[in-house]
Write a protein that holds these residues in place. Structure first.
Motif, PDB file in Angstrom:
ATOM      1  N   PRO A 177       0.729  -1.127  -0.161  1.00 52.02           N
ATOM      2  CA  PRO A 177      -0.045   0.019   0.083  1.00 52.02           C
ATOM      3  C   PRO A 177       0.832   1.174   0.010  1.00 52.02           C
ATOM      4  O   PRO A 177       1.907   1.438   0.666  1.00 52.02           O
ATOM      5  N   PRO A 178       0.214   2.237  -0.533  1.00 59.18           N
ATOM      6  CA  PRO A 178       1.297   3.562  -0.495  1.00 59.18           C
ATOM      7  C   PRO A 178       1.061   4.075   0.737  1.00 59.18           C
ATOM      8  O   PRO A 178       0.171   4.038   1.679  1.00 59.18           O
TER       9      PRO A 178
ATOM     10  N   SER B 146       2.324  -5.471   4.155  1.00 66.16           N
ATOM     11  CA  SER B 146       2.044  -6.996   4.531  1.00 66.16           C
ATOM     12  C   SER B 146       3.299  -7.589   4.283  1.00 66.16           C
ATOM     13  O   SER B 146       3.863  -7.546   3.133  1.00 66.16           O
ATOM     14  N   PRO B 147       3.532  -8.494   5.352  1.00 68.01           N
ATOM     15  CA  PRO B 147       4.645  -9.447   5.174  1.00 68.01           C
ATOM     16  C   PRO B 147       4.379 -10.471   4.161  1.00 68.01           C
ATOM     17  O   PRO B 147       3.350 -10.897   3.740  1.00 68.01           O
ATOM     18  N   ASN B 148       5.405 -10.918   3.167  1.00 70.32           N
ATOM     19  CA  ASN B 148       5.260 -11.985   2.201  1.00 70.32           C
ATOM     20  C   ASN B 148       6.276 -13.014   2.572  1.00 70.32           C
ATOM     21  O   ASN B 148       7.549 -12.874   2.107  1.00 70.32           O
ATOM     22  N   PRO B 149       5.890 -14.053   3.226  1.00 70.24           N
ATOM     23  CA  PRO B 149       7.146 -14.982   3.864  1.00 70.24           C
ATOM     24  C   PRO B 149       7.553 -16.034   2.589  1.00 70.24           C
ATOM     25  O   PRO B 149       8.760 -16.045   2.702  1.00 70.24           O
TER      26      PRO B 149
ATOM     27  N   ASP C 122      13.014  -2.455  -1.936  1.00 65.23           N
ATOM     28  CA  ASP C 122      12.528  -2.062  -0.987  1.00 65.23           C
ATOM     29  C   ASP C 122      11.043  -3.109  -0.452  1.00 65.23           C
ATOM     30  O   ASP C 122      10.206  -2.918  -1.115  1.00 65.23           O
ATOM     31  N   HIS C 123      11.408  -3.684   0.494  1.00 63.39           N
ATOM     32  CA  HIS C 123      10.148  -4.656   0.952  1.00 63.39           C
ATOM     33  C   HIS C 123       9.002  -3.898   1.411  1.00 63.39           C
ATOM     34  O   HIS C 123       7.784  -4.358   1.401  1.00 63.39           O
ATOM     35  N   ASP C 124       9.179  -2.729   1.722  1.00 66.68           N
ATOM     36  CA  ASP C 124       8.019  -1.783   2.479  1.00 66.68           C
ATOM     37  C   ASP C 124       7.263  -1.415   1.335  1.00 66.68           C
ATOM     38  O   ASP C 124       6.303  -0.587   1.472  1.00 66.68           O
ATOM     39  N   LYS C 125       7.788  -1.221   0.068  1.00 67.92           N
ATOM     40  CA  LYS C 125       7.184  -0.702  -1.257  1.00 67.92           C
ATOM     41  C   LYS C 125       6.702  -1.813  -1.973  1.00 67.92           C
ATOM     42  O   LYS C 125       5.680  -1.932  -2.612  1.00 67.92           O
ATOM     43  N   VAL C 126       7.463  -3.082  -2.070  1.00 72.68           N
ATOM     44  CA  VAL C 126       7.237  -4.013  -3.092  1.00 72.68           C
ATOM     45  C   VAL C 126       6.834  -5.226  -2.265  1.00 72.68           C
ATOM     46  O   VAL C 126       7.527  -5.839  -1.353  1.00 72.68           O
ATOM     47  N   PHE C 127       5.680  -5.978  -2.661  1.00 73.38           N
ATOM     48  CA  PHE C 127       5.374  -7.267  -2.041  1.00 73.38           C
ATOM     49  C   PHE C 127       6.068  -8.380  -2.489  1.00 73.38           C
ATOM     50  O   PHE C 127       6.578  -9.220  -2.048  1.00 73.38           O
TER      51      PHE C 127
END
Length: 538
Positions: free
Chosen positions: A169-170, A178-181, A193-198
């Motif tokens: 989300p922006p 959301s975490p992506n295990p 960047d994991h905070d921007k890309v799922f």
């Protein structure tokens, strides 16, 4: 008996989203439970819409259409399925819609359904379902604003991370990432960047989807002022898309002169037990030849790894949409970029024709009783040309199709060719046969193309819908509608996949894209085959 929901085989995090108030249902659970009033037909389909106050985007245009079509669709089960599916993206998947914190630009964060992330491909297709209702409007509460918000957000993402396929989300939304295990062990180049890309799987169709949603908005509304206002950011995103596509088009595995392995602009590895979740050769994928003019792609629209990296349907979609985008660039007086896009598209079409159309053997009619051999006991084989699904430029080809769009079956839908095209018709015939397509699933419930994403034996309703939308055969259309009606396990929504012989074995109860596509199909039949909507399917 309570329906059985097969776990999603792709190891992504499934989330349970609350809606606007604490009294609203969790839609992941809501979609997998039957709710009254049931439709008065033999399938007794559940009413699957959330209460109006819990819907994520309310549109009077949609509600009026549902009311109007209640008298157009005679079969009660078919109407219930349309009533549930067509508004599903608006009802459940507009996770956030608002303005950016800096410049007040519209932004729309659309989730796929049960996964709290925006896929470039899915979000473009989810909105495509409403194209026929799209009209120019400056209101933040309009369908036009949703389109503009997705275009703006996709442009932001692609400018930063053009090799990635799904995003968080922006920051303006206030929704935490959301975490992506499944991605925790990924080694990706370029880094992100994991905070921007799922997730960062490079898929050519993701790039094409940004071109598609941009051109469809412009072609439908003629709103050039939006692109003027957003010119700097939108053009920067188009430039990033073109640069990325050229970087992989012009990058074969081996240097044609020295034979050395060339550095790759993208690589991906994942620690996984599923081969379709990672790339061969330490993240490079299978080798591709030089000089084809085709654009490489690492993952399919299913998010599965390629066998061969030149995916013909994705090249088709990119070619078609790049041509349309060149018109917007011309209107913005971006002459050089418009000419580059147009020439790129023309050259790509030539490459698809040269490398994507391949000869195959077909068994002809003969005089033998079993129809396979002539009088000398030999098969009579002829050669015909069809489209390959994937190739590598060396002569290797994958003769198959996958349910996810873009697919070979869907190529007329996005305007690459006409459904009457003879090469397409020959290809289509082979795709819809278990004898010539290894991922065509045949059974008592659903006869449809599937794919390796959820494995053999499972047909995808999405592919059945595409089959209807690319057919002019009334009997074929009726047969597919009957199968779709019986494939929902009484829940009244489109699943991702369904066991071809057991409607109670399915994946994903909440799959917004497939729901919207069913509604889009009904609207197509409303004008193309209105008499079919007057029939009973009981």
């Amino acid at each position: 008996m309570k329906s059985h929901h097969q776990a999603l085989l792709l190891p992504l995090l499934l989330i349970n989203l609350p809606f606007t108030t604490s009294s609203c249902p969790n839609y992941s659970q809501h979609a997998e439970t039957r709710h009254q009033p049931f439709s008065p037909g033999k399938y007794s389909l559940s009413y699957a819409r959330p209460p109006p106050s819990c819907r994520t985007f309310n549109s009077s245009v949609i509600e009026s259409l549902l009311t109007n079509l209640s008298s157009v669709i005679s079969d009660p089960d078919l109407f219930r399925l349309f009533e549930n599916t067509f508004p599903n993206t608006l009802d459940t998947a507009i996770r956030w819609h608002g303005l950016s914190s800096s410049e007040g630009e519209e932004l729309t964060f659309i989730i796929t359904g049960d996964i709290n992330a925006l896929w470039l491909r899915d979000s473009a297709n989810q909105l495509q379902s409403y194209l026929s209702l799209l009209t120019p409007s400056s209101s933040l509460d309009s369908l036009a604003s949703l389109f503009r918000g997705v275009i703006n957000l996709q442009a932001r993402y692609l400018t930063q991370y053009p090799y990635c396929n799904s995003f968080q989300p922006p920051p303006e939304s206030g929704i935490p990432p959301s975490p992506n295990p499944a991605a925790s062990s990924d080694h990706v180049f370029p880094a992100y960047d994991h905070d921007k890309v799922f997730e960062c799987k490079y898929e050519l169709d993701s790039l094409a989807s940004f071109l598609q949603v941009s051109s469809q908005y412009y072609e439908t509304t003629h709103d050039i002022f939006f692109f003027v206002r957003q010119k700097e950011k939108w053009v920067a995103a188009i430039s990033a898309v073109l640069s990325t596509a050229k970087s992989v088009r012009d990058n074969p595995t081996y240097d044609p002169v020295t034979g050395k392995v060339l550095p790759s602009p993208y690589s991906f590895t994942r620690q996984t037990s599923r081969s379709s979740e990672t790339l061969l050769n330490d993240g490079l994928g299978s080798p591709v030849a030089a000089g084809t003019g085709l654009i490489r792609s690492s993952f399919r629209p299913s998010d599965d790894a390629h066998l061969f990296q030149f995916l013909i349907p994705s090249n088709m979609l990119f070619c078609r949409c790049l041509s349309s985008v060149s018109l917007i660039l011309s209107a913005l007086n971006e002459t050089a970029l418009a000419e580059e896009a147009s020439s790129f598209s023309s050259a790509l079409r030539q490459a698809i024709t040269k490398h994507g159309i391949v000869p195959v053997f077909t068994v002809s009619n003969s005089s033998s009783p079993d129809g396979t051999k002539n009088g000398d006991g030999q098969e009579e084989r002829e050669i015909e040309t069809i489209y390959a699904y994937e190739t590598d430029g060396y002569g290797s080809i994958a003769l198959m199709d996958d349910a996810n769009i873009p697919s070979l079956l869907s190529s007329p839908l996005f305007g690459y060719l006409a459904a009457t095209d003879p090469v397409y018709q020959r290809t289509r015939k082979r795709l819809l046969s278990q004898i010539t397509n290894p991922y065509f699933m045949k059974g008592s419930v659903l006869n449809a193309i599937g794919g390796p994403h959820v494995g053999p034996g499972r047909g995808w309703p999405m592919a059945s819908i595409v089959r209807i939308m690319t057919s002019d055969d009334d009997e074929e259309i009726r047969g597919e509608i009957k199968q779709l009606l019986g494939s929902t396990d009484g829940l009244g929504l489109m699943h991702e996949s369904v066991d071809a012989n057991n409607e109670k074995e399915w994946t994903r109860g909440w799959f917004s894209w497939a729901n919207g596509l069913f509604g889009q199909m009904i609207l197509d039949l409303r004008f193309r085959k209105p008499e079919i909507l007057k029939e009973s399917f009981q």
